[in-house]
Design an enzyme around this catalytic site. Structure first.
Site, PDB file in Angstrom:
ATOM      1  N   HIS A   3       0.845  -1.198   0.000  1.00  0.00           N
ATOM      2  CA  HIS A   3       0.000   0.000   0.000  1.00  0.00           C
ATOM      3  C   HIS A   3       0.878   1.244   0.000  1.00  0.00           C
ATOM      4  CE1 HIS A   3       0.794  -1.242   4.152  1.00  0.00           C
ATOM      5  NE2 HIS A   3       0.811   0.053   4.451  1.00  0.00           N
TER       6      HIS A   3
ATOM      7  N   HIS B 197       0.908   5.202   1.263  1.00  0.00           N
ATOM      8  CA  HIS B 197       0.283   6.216   2.112  1.00  0.00           C
ATOM      9  C   HIS B 197       0.316   7.565   1.379  1.00  0.00           C
ATOM     10  CE1 HIS B 197       0.612   3.971   6.072  1.00  0.00           C
ATOM     11  NE2 HIS B 197       1.538   3.331   5.372  1.00  0.00           N
TER      12      HIS B 197
HETATM   13  P1  5GP Z   1       2.011   0.285   7.371  1.00  0.00           P
HETATM   14  O1  5GP Z   1       2.565   0.631   8.717  1.00  0.00           O
HETATM   15  O2  5GP Z   1       1.864  -1.197   7.186  1.00  0.00           O
HETATM   16  O3  5GP Z   1       2.731   0.975   6.261  1.00  0.00           O
HETATM   17  O4  5GP Z   1       0.577   0.929   7.337  1.00  0.00           O
HETATM   18  C1  5GP Z   1      -0.594   0.240   7.615  1.00  0.00           C
HETATM   19  C2  5GP Z   1      -1.666   1.275   7.819  1.00  0.00           C
HETATM   20  O5  5GP Z   1      -2.910   0.625   7.782  1.00  0.00           O
HETATM   21  C3  5GP Z   1      -1.565   1.981   9.173  1.00  0.00           C
HETATM   22  O6  5GP Z   1      -1.389   3.374   8.953  1.00  0.00           O
HETATM   23  C4  5GP Z   1      -2.879   1.641   9.857  1.00  0.00           C
HETATM   24  O7  5GP Z   1      -3.412   2.722  10.556  1.00  0.00           O
HETATM   25  C5  5GP Z   1      -3.769   1.242   8.697  1.00  0.00           C
HETATM   26  N1  5GP Z   1      -4.779   0.250   9.054  1.00  0.00           N
HETATM   27  C6  5GP Z   1      -4.587  -0.887   9.763  1.00  0.00           C
HETATM   28  N2  5GP Z   1      -5.741  -1.576   9.867  1.00  0.00           N
HETATM   29  C7  5GP Z   1      -6.675  -0.859   9.200  1.00  0.00           C
HETATM   30  C8  5GP Z   1      -8.064  -1.055   8.958  1.00  0.00           C
HETATM   31  O8  5GP Z   1      -8.686  -2.036   9.378  1.00  0.00           O
HETATM   32  N3  5GP Z   1      -8.693  -0.097   8.229  1.00  0.00           N
HETATM   33  C9  5GP Z   1      -8.047   1.000   7.754  1.00  0.00           C
HETATM   34  N4  5GP Z   1      -8.758   1.886   7.054  1.00  0.00           N
HETATM   35  N5  5GP Z   1      -6.729   1.225   7.956  1.00  0.00           N
HETATM   36  C10 5GP Z   1      -6.061   0.299   8.676  1.00  0.00           C
END
Ligand code: 5GP
Ligand code: ZN
Length: 136
Positions: free
Chosen positions: A99, A101
């Site tokens: 993903h 951001h």
């Molecule tokens: P990472 O740290 O893996 O780059 O980012 C994962 C992101 O996914 C985090 O910013 C977290 O807040 C978001 N996230 C985790 N679980 C969920 C969810 O169930 N729904 C949504 N909309 N975001 C999520």
């Protein structure tokens, strides 16, 4: 993947606040936003992380970033944003479904940029050679 939260969101098994969707990409608001309008751009197919995602899928994601970022900025009354792709646990990756951001920025939003780390060794010539030798 059956135990992947983002796959469940894509299948509609978990709700999300969706801002965009096409055949291969979905974008929804981050549930724990670092800034107002923080949005995740996600491929509908499961790939664990950036390095394990085909380049053409990354291109699709980036095209969606370019498409929706102006709308996010307009809606949140911002002019700037950071994009981020955390890759690996140590880099803060928590969800192992690729993903991107999109994080809108505003004055005094409390977010800080990375600064130079004085402890980092600056043997640039040696390092460049080591890296170049390892590029496949
Ligand atoms: P990472 O740290 O893996 O780059 O980012 C994962 C992101 O996914 C985090 O910013 C977290 O807040 C978001 N996230 C985790 N679980 C969920 C969810 O169930 N729904 C949504 N909309 N975001 C999520
Ligand atoms: Zn997944």
């Amino acid at each position: 993947m059956s135990d992947c939260i983002f796959c469940k969101i894509i299948k509609g098994e978990i709700p999300c606040h969706k801002v965009y969707e096409d055949d291969s990409v979905i974008a929804f608001l981050d549930i724990h936003p670092v800034s107002y309008g923080h949005t995740l751009v996600v491929p509908k197919s499961h790939y664990a992380d950036f390095l394990n995602t085909p380049p053409e899928v990354i291109a699709d994601l980036m095209a969606v970033v370019q498409k929706i970022a102006p709308a996010i900025l307009e809606a949140t009354k911002n002019e700037a944003f950071n994009i981020g792709i955390n890759t690996g646990k140590l880099a803060g990756q928590v969800i192992f479904h690729t993903h991107i951001h999109i994080m809108p920025r505003s004055v005094n939003d409390g977010l800080t940029m990375w600064g130079e780390n004085p402890k980092v060794v600056k043997d640039f010539a040696v390092l460049v050679k080591q890296i170049k030798d390892k590029i496949i």
